[in-house]
Every structure is written in structure tokens, then in C-alpha cells.
Write a protein that holds these residues in place. Structure first.
Motif, PDB file in Angstrom:
ATOM      1  N   LYS A  38       5.010  12.945   1.471  1.00 29.33           N
ATOM      2  CA  LYS A  38       5.357  12.016   2.558  1.00 29.33           C
ATOM      3  C   LYS A  38       4.348  12.104   3.695  1.00 29.33           C
ATOM      4  N   GLU A  39       3.888  13.319   3.988  1.00 29.50           N
ATOM      5  CA  GLU A  39       2.912  13.491   5.068  1.00 29.50           C
ATOM      6  C   GLU A  39       1.595  12.794   4.737  1.00 29.50           C
ATOM      7  N   THR A  40       1.149  12.947   3.491  1.00 27.81           N
ATOM      8  CA  THR A  40      -0.093  12.309   3.061  1.00 27.81           C
ATOM      9  C   THR A  40       0.046  10.790   3.117  1.00 27.81           C
ATOM     10  N   ILE A  41       1.180  10.303   2.639  1.00 25.85           N
ATOM     11  CA  ILE A  41       1.430   8.855   2.666  1.00 25.85           C
ATOM     12  C   ILE A  41       1.409   8.356   4.098  1.00 25.85           C
ATOM     13  N   GLN A  42       2.079   9.070   4.984  1.00 21.85           N
ATOM     14  CA  GLN A  42       2.139   8.675   6.389  1.00 21.85           C
ATOM     15  C   GLN A  42       0.739   8.607   6.998  1.00 21.85           C
TER      16      GLN A  42
ATOM     17  N   TYR B 141       0.836  -1.202   0.000  1.00 18.08           N
ATOM     18  CA  TYR B 141       0.000   0.000   0.000  1.00 18.08           C
ATOM     19  C   TYR B 141       0.873   1.254   0.000  1.00 18.08           C
ATOM     20  N   GLU B 142       1.910   1.237   0.825  1.00 13.31           N
ATOM     21  CA  GLU B 142       2.817   2.380   0.897  1.00 13.31           C
ATOM     22  C   GLU B 142       3.552   2.577  -0.430  1.00 13.31           C
ATOM     23  N   THR B 143       3.962   1.496  -1.063  1.00 13.81           N
ATOM     24  CA  THR B 143       4.623   1.570  -2.372  1.00 13.81           C
ATOM     25  C   THR B 143       3.673   2.139  -3.420  1.00 13.81           C
ATOM     26  N   MET B 144       2.426   1.713  -3.396  1.00 16.49           N
ATOM     27  CA  MET B 144       1.439   2.224  -4.336  1.00 16.49           C
ATOM     28  C   MET B 144       1.249   3.733  -4.160  1.00 16.49           C
ATOM     29  N   LEU B 145       1.166   4.174  -2.913  1.00 15.62           N
ATOM     30  CA  LEU B 145       0.996   5.605  -2.641  1.00 15.62           C
ATOM     31  C   LEU B 145       2.225   6.400  -3.071  1.00 15.62           C
ATOM     32  N   THR B 146       3.393   5.836  -2.870  1.00 13.57           N
ATOM     33  CA  THR B 146       4.638   6.495  -3.285  1.00 13.57           C
ATOM     34  C   THR B 146       4.681   6.618  -4.798  1.00 13.57           C
TER      35      THR B 146
ATOM     36  N   MET C   6      -2.135   8.247   5.433  1.00 12.61           N
ATOM     37  CA  MET C   6      -2.925   7.183   4.815  1.00 12.61           C
ATOM     38  C   MET C   6      -2.484   5.800   5.295  1.00 12.61           C
ATOM     39  N   VAL C   7      -1.184   5.622   5.508  1.00 18.07           N
ATOM     40  CA  VAL C   7      -0.679   4.341   6.010  1.00 18.07           C
ATOM     41  C   VAL C   7      -1.151   4.122   7.447  1.00 18.07           C
ATOM     42  N   ILE C   8      -1.136   5.169   8.255  1.00 18.29           N
ATOM     43  CA  ILE C   8      -1.626   5.051   9.633  1.00 18.29           C
ATOM     44  C   ILE C   8      -3.097   4.652   9.631  1.00 18.29           C
ATOM     45  N   GLU C   9      -3.882   5.287   8.768  1.00 15.76           N
ATOM     46  CA  GLU C   9      -5.300   4.950   8.677  1.00 15.76           C
ATOM     47  C   GLU C   9      -5.494   3.512   8.200  1.00 15.76           C
ATOM     48  N   LYS C  10      -4.690   3.091   7.225  1.00 14.51           N
ATOM     49  CA  LYS C  10      -4.764   1.712   6.711  1.00 14.51           C
ATOM     50  C   LYS C  10      -4.426   0.719   7.827  1.00 14.51           C
ATOM     51  N   ARG C  11      -3.377   1.004   8.603  1.00 13.62           N
ATOM     52  CA  ARG C  11      -3.007   0.125   9.717  1.00 13.62           C
ATOM     53  C   ARG C  11      -4.145   0.021  10.723  1.00 13.62           C
ATOM     54  N   PHE C  12      -4.769   1.155  11.006  1.00 12.93           N
ATOM     55  CA  PHE C  12      -5.842   1.200  11.988  1.00 12.93           C
ATOM     56  C   PHE C  12      -7.067   0.427  11.526  1.00 12.93           C
ATOM     57  N   ASN C  13      -7.379   0.506  10.245  1.00 16.96           N
ATOM     58  CA  ASN C  13      -8.593  -0.102   9.709  1.00 16.96           C
ATOM     59  C   ASN C  13      -8.359  -1.436   9.006  1.00 16.96           C
ATOM     60  N   TYR C  14      -7.156  -1.979   9.057  1.00 17.90           N
ATOM     61  CA  TYR C  14      -6.855  -3.217   8.348  1.00 17.90           C
ATOM     62  C   TYR C  14      -7.771  -4.338   8.829  1.00 17.90           C
ATOM     63  N   GLY C  15      -8.382  -5.004   7.872  1.00 22.27           N
ATOM     64  CA  GLY C  15      -9.261  -6.127   8.212  1.00 22.27           C
ATOM     65  C   GLY C  15     -10.704  -5.732   8.430  1.00 22.27           C
ATOM     66  N   ASN C  16     -10.989  -4.445   8.515  1.00 21.81           N
ATOM     67  CA  ASN C  16     -12.372  -3.976   8.665  1.00 21.81           C
ATOM     68  C   ASN C  16     -12.929  -3.715   7.287  1.00 21.81           C
ATOM     69  N   HIS C  17     -13.652  -4.671   6.766  1.00 24.96           N
ATOM     70  CA  HIS C  17     -14.153  -4.561   5.391  1.00 24.96           C
ATOM     71  C   HIS C  17     -15.460  -3.833   5.358  1.00 24.96           C
TER      72      HIS C  17
END
Length: 121
Positions: free
Chosen positions: A104-108, A93-98, A110-121
Motif C-alpha cells: 500500500k505504501e509503494t502504491i501510495q 493506474y492505482e488498480t494496475m499497481l494493486t 507511485m500514485v502521488i508521483e503519477k498525480r504530480f507528473n500527469y501530462g508531462n510526457h
């Protein structure tokens, strides 16, 4: 022994079940479901194994619940394999955003949000 060590076999059986359902291999899926059920009922019968039994029962209930709700293909792996799958998904996901040339701030964020919501479909 700690619970991670105690639950390795249970995690392995469950993870093979999840892989089988993701690959639509219904024969193997049925096989691993049966093995997990029988493992709980025949091998985890002693009082000192009550934590292991509860853990295995929780995984079995997750399978039943996922099938009833029609979300069985979205089951997550368990244990160390889940952690590996999680880290790989976050890295991709981080590679795709890069590659999208985001800041970098936006990526950071979005990655934090992805980590937080991972598995919540």
C-alpha cells in the motif's frame, strides 16, 4: 459569471478538437480548429470578454505549439473533461499497481508521483 462557466463552450470546442486529433479524424479536427478560431475572432470581441478571449487564445496557441513540435496527439483535454480524464487515469493506474500486489505504501507513493507528473510526457 465565473470563468469556468464563461469558458465551457471554448473548452467544449477545444476538447472536440483534441478528441479528433487523437482519433486521427482530420476532417473534424480542421472543423473544430476553424470554429475555435472564428469564435475568438467574431464572438469574443467585446471588452468584457477579454478574459475569455485570452483563455481561448491560449488554447489555440497550445494547438499551434503542439503541431510545430509534433506532439499534437499528446494534447490534454481542458476544463471539467480534463479532470474526469485525469481521475480515470489515476484510478486505472492505482488498480494496475494493486493487481501487481505491491504494498500500500509503494502504491501510495507511485500514485502521488503519477498525480504530480500527469501530462508531462
Amino acid at each position: 459569471m465565473n470563468n469556468d462557466t464563461d469558458n465551457k463552450f471554448t473548452d467544449w470546442i477545444y476538447n472536440r478538437y483534441v478528441e479528433s486529433i487523437r482519433n486521427e479524424d482530420f476532417t473534424r479536427m480542421t472543423l473544430f480548429f476553424d470554429v475555435l478560431s472564428k469564435y475568438i475572432n467574431t464572438s469574443l470581441t467585446q471588452r468584457r470578454q477579454s478574459k475569455q478571449r485570452r483563455y481561448a487564445d491560449r488554447l489555440l496557441k497550445a494547438i499551434h505549439k503542439a503541431h510545430k513540435s509534433g506532439t499534437a496527439k499528446k494534447l490534454q483535454l481542458a476544463g471539467a473533461e480534463w479532470q474526469q480524464e485525469f481521475e480515470k487515469a489515476i484510478a486505472e493506474y492505482e488498480t494496475m499497481l494493486t493487481d501487481m500486489n505491491l504494498s500500500k505504501e509503494t502504491i501510495q507513493e507511485m500514485v502521488i508521483e503519477k498525480r504530480f507528473n500527469y501530462g508531462n510526457h
